[in-house]
Design an enzyme around this catalytic site. Structure first.
Site, short mmCIF file in Angstrom:
data_model
loop_
_atom_site.label_atom_id
_atom_site.label_comp_id
_atom_site.label_asym_id
_atom_site.label_seq_id
_atom_site.Cartn_x
_atom_site.Cartn_y
_atom_site.Cartn_z
N GLY A 237 0.81 -1.21 0.00
CA GLY A 237 0.00 0.00 0.00
C GLY A 237 0.85 1.26 0.00
CB ILE A 463 -0.32 -3.67 3.56
CG1 ILE A 463 0.65 -3.00 4.54
CG2 ILE A 463 -1.74 -3.22 3.85
CD1 ILE A 463 0.70 -1.48 4.39
N GLY A 506 0.67 0.79 13.10
CA GLY A 506 -0.20 -0.39 13.05
C GLY A 506 0.17 -1.47 14.03
NE ARG A 609 8.01 -5.82 24.35
CZ ARG A 609 8.50 -6.34 25.48
NH1 ARG A 609 9.29 -7.40 25.44
NH2 ARG A 609 8.18 -5.81 26.65
CG ASN A 612 8.71 -11.69 13.42
OD1 ASN A 612 9.79 -11.75 12.85
ND2 ASN A 612 7.81 -12.64 13.31
CE LYS A 614 12.60 -15.44 9.06
NZ LYS A 614 12.22 -16.81 8.59
CD GLN A 619 7.54 -3.37 6.98
OE1 GLN A 619 7.10 -2.23 6.94
NE2 GLN A 619 7.30 -4.24 6.02
CE LYS A 682 10.43 4.38 20.34
NZ LYS A 682 11.23 5.55 20.78
CD GLU A 686 5.24 5.72 7.68
OE1 GLU A 686 4.51 6.17 6.80
OE2 GLU A 686 5.10 5.99 8.88
#
Length: 724
Positions: A237, A463, A506, A609, A612, A614, A619, A682, A686
């Site tokens: 997205g 997404i 998210g 924290r 995950n 991976k 990201q 957090k 981005e």
């Protein structure tokens, strides 16, 4: 029962630190991965309800004016020209549509009608042959050629920047330009709509179901509870699917009129036109410092564009007020109202372009002052938020810079132009990474079944970021279950409304609501076994308290259900929340062709924290690749005569390919931010883009002495710089 949390105060001791399952944070592979790689995860364009019809959007061929008439479409069932379609474009997170009059075209490429046929090919042919007449009008399309608006609430000044520039030992005053960008998600926008009585169901690619549901209800003219949205799988997205678009509105209107399901899928060219773009920017940076490199003045002026009447404008200067300290500061935000396609949020709105340019300016000032670029940044990190004096919820920029310098062997960097390998100049560059952080209201429902399996339900979307897996890990950790004993159901507006995917909020927001729902179930389990919730240990399907241990499924006599409800609270205002990092790049520049090859990149990030390892790393890899594209290849070009987008597909809009991207290294700093709820997590999605491009651009200068201030740094600009 609902467990509600409003984050009004820090939570120093995270309950998750005392859980026993040990799955949270681990590099668990995506739970839905097997479905995706085998083609069993169906996307919006793959829906095939019985009686499906196909719609093709028709686009305006003028930059502004009115539609006077639309001709016949042989081979099509119907041509629908409806004011609701022409007026309701991508709206981001807004809940209401535009208010301008019907039939008004505002930019070339805007959707004005939909042609529907039994077969897709018939609809395509009819749409191409459709004759439309217009009443055109002259409108501005060049942001540099209009007098911009300067909203009062977007300007700020402290001290006297002009005086600081006059008195400083070293100064910088330069202008940068960044082009428009597109999200270009892998999955094009698509919607399949069908009605049952007065209830509308739409399967589409959405990032945020709760607000999109309100938008679609407003667009079609029904109540939100008459709309059901389904988005179980979304192929990317990056902001372009934050709200509904013409595909959803056209499919809904056509399906209602024809009494059959209708599917509308945008072509890639239509996605470029109709999914909002990131605005181009003109940014003027002024910096002043003393002989020791301490900043005395910071000025950041930004010119962006958007359509008339649209409230959003790219928040270019969002991080400038708190990244570095200086007594004299000025922020200027100007908006040019032009008739180009709608501008909106694209991955990391604000810092993606703002921090990139500002970090290039910091590098240039460091050279002027004769100070190492890392050291200049370290000398100007504030203890509290400048201007307001608010404390930071946490601050890891200095640690990220020092850690990155050590890992990247920054001490090996040579002065500008002094490292050559044959025909290649070699250089290294650095940039700080910073991104604002926030929580968004979110709800979730968790059901613990009698057999000890758990079901998580929330309208949160995945997404491609790993929501299914992360939420499954949170539930598994809190309830003491193996991850494969948790089923996560997402992307259905009938489920409790979550934050949605966007703004890097998210995972933390929806994850906290899932944790709260599970915590409510823990309290019910504690009551069943007869202990306080704090004395309960859940691990591997066993319930323990003191010397008592029982299988969870043996303890349960029926289902247990918990609801979680997170709301942001006072900590949003009492502290400055942000995520931090550093970017590092080594590049080679060909002395003859101006070609830039990125050899290696490193990112060091602090995001609270890590839920995950991976998916978090994934990201960051994606964000760093975004930054590479911004620095070297990506530019949306507009025709100066009518404002239409010239680079309308992936053949003309150049995103980085495999050969452009070197091995990328990602490292996370240990961080626990107590002001962001019990997860201490957090945003991250981005942060990886913010400053990544600047590290590459700064490395280009270190390699060959060329400063590119009009992005991207394509070979022609490098060659021109080398010649001058």
């Amino acid at each position: 029962m609902t467990r509600h949390l409003k984050v009004d105060a820090p939570i120093p001791d995270s309950p998750l630190d005392h859980m026993a399952q040990g799955v949270l944070g681990k590099p668990v592979s995506r739970l839905e991965g097997p479905l995706k790689v085998t083609g069993r995860a169906t996307y919006a364009a793959e829906a095939r309800p019985e009686g499906l019809l196909y719609g093709v959007l028709v686009q305006a061929a003028i930059p502004a004016g009115k539609v006077l008439s639309i001709g016949d479409a042989p081979g099509a069932m119907v041509v629908i020209h409806d004011p609701r379609l022409i007026r309701y474009a991508a709206q981001g997170m807004a809940t209401e549509g535009p208010t301008a009059g019907p039939d008004e075209v505002e930019y070339m490429g805007q959707a004005i009608a939909v042609v529907v046929a039994e077969a897709l090919e018939a609809a395509q042919a009819a749409a191409q042959a459709l004759q439309v007449t217009y009443e055109a009008k002259d409108v501005p399309v060049d942001p540099e050629a209009v007098e911009p608006e300067r909203p009062e609430d977007k300007q700020s000044a402290t001290g006297d920047l002009d005086r600081a520039m006059q008195d400083a030992s070293h100064t910088l005053d330069q202008i940068w330009h960044t082009p428009s960008h597109t999200a270009a998600a892998m999955e094009p926008h698509a919607a399949t709509a069908e009605w049952s009585g007065d209830t509308l169901t739409v399967r589409a690619g959405y990032q945020m179901l709760a607000t999109s549901r309100e938008q679609l209800a407003d667009a079609v003219g029904i109540k939100p509870d008459q709309v059901r949205l389904l988005a179980p799988y979304v192929g990317g997205g990056f902001g372009s699917k934050l709200g509904i678009n013409a595909d959803s509105v056209a499919a809904a209107i056509a399906a209602q009129q024809l009494g059959r399901p209708v599917q509308v899928v945008m072509t890639r060219q239509q996605v470029f036109d109709l999914a909002h773009r990131r605005s181009e920017t003109r940014q003027r940076i002024r910096l002043a410092c003393d002989t020791q490199g301490k900043l005395t003045g910071i000025g950041h002026e930004a010119l962006v564009s958007n359509l008339p009447g649209v409230s959003f404008s790219e928040p270019v200067t969002q991080a400038t007020p708190f990244t570095y300290q200086a007594a004299h500061r000025q922020i200027v935000h100007a908006i040019a109202r032009v008739h180009r396609s709608c501008a909106g949020s694209v991955r990391a709105p604000g810092e993606a372009v703002g921090a990139t340019v500002f970090e290039c300016a910091m590098d240039e000032l460091a050279e002027t002052a004769g100070i190492d670029p890392v050291e200049l940044r370290l000398r100007n990190i504030p203890d509290t938020e400048p201007c307001t004096g608010r404390p930071f919820s946490s601050h890891k920029l200095a640690e990220a810079l020092r850690e990155g310098a050590a890992r990247f062997n920054w001490s090996d960097r040579r002065p500008t132009g002094q490292r050559r390998e044959g025909d290649w100049y070699i250089g290294m560059g650095v940039a700080s990474a910073v991104r604002v952080n926030s929580l968004i209201e979110s709800r979730a429902r968790v059901t613990l079944q009698a057999d000890g399996r758990a079901i998580v339900e929330t309208d949160m979307t995945d997404i491609g970021t790993g929501s299914y897996t992360i939420l499954g890990q949170i539930a598994a950790e809190t309830l003491g279950l193996a991850v494969d004993r948790v089923e996560v159901r997402l992307g259905d507006s009938d489920f409790p409304p979550a934050s949605g995917s966007g703004g890097s909020f998210g995972a933390a927001s929806s994850g906290t609501s899932v944790y709260l729902a599970c915590a409510e179930i823990r309290s019910q389990i504690a009551a069943l076994i007869g202990c306080d919730e704090a004395d309960l240990t859940l691990q591997n399907g066993q319930v323990r308290t003191g010397n008592v241990s029982r299988p969870l499924d043996a303890l349960l006599t029926g289902e247990l259900t918990g609801d979680g409800h997170l709301e942001p609270g006072k900590t949003e205002d009492t502290v400055r929340q942000a995520t931090w990092g550093s970017h590092w790049a080594e590049i080679a520049v060909n002395r003859w062709t101006g070609e830039v090859r990125v050899r290696r990149m490193l990112g060091v990030f602090a995001c609270g924290r890590v839920l995950n390892e991976k998916t978090a790393r994934s990201q960051c890899l994606g964000g760093m690749t975004f930054g590479l594209g911004m620095a070297l290849t990506e530019a949306m070009a507009h025709d100066p005569r009518d404002g239409h987008i010239v680079t309308r597909d992936l053949a003309e809009y150049h995103i980085p390919c495999h050969a452009d991207v070197p091995p990328l290294e990602v490292h996370f700093l240990t961080e626990s931010d107590t002001y962001v709820g019990p997860l201490h997590a957090k945003g991250l999605g981005e942060l990886g883009i913010c400053g990544a491009g600047a590290a590459i651009l700064n490395a280009i200068h270190n390699a060959c002495g060329v400063r590119v201030r009009e992005l991207p740094a394509t070979p022609d600009k490098i060659i021109a710089g080398l010649q001058s």
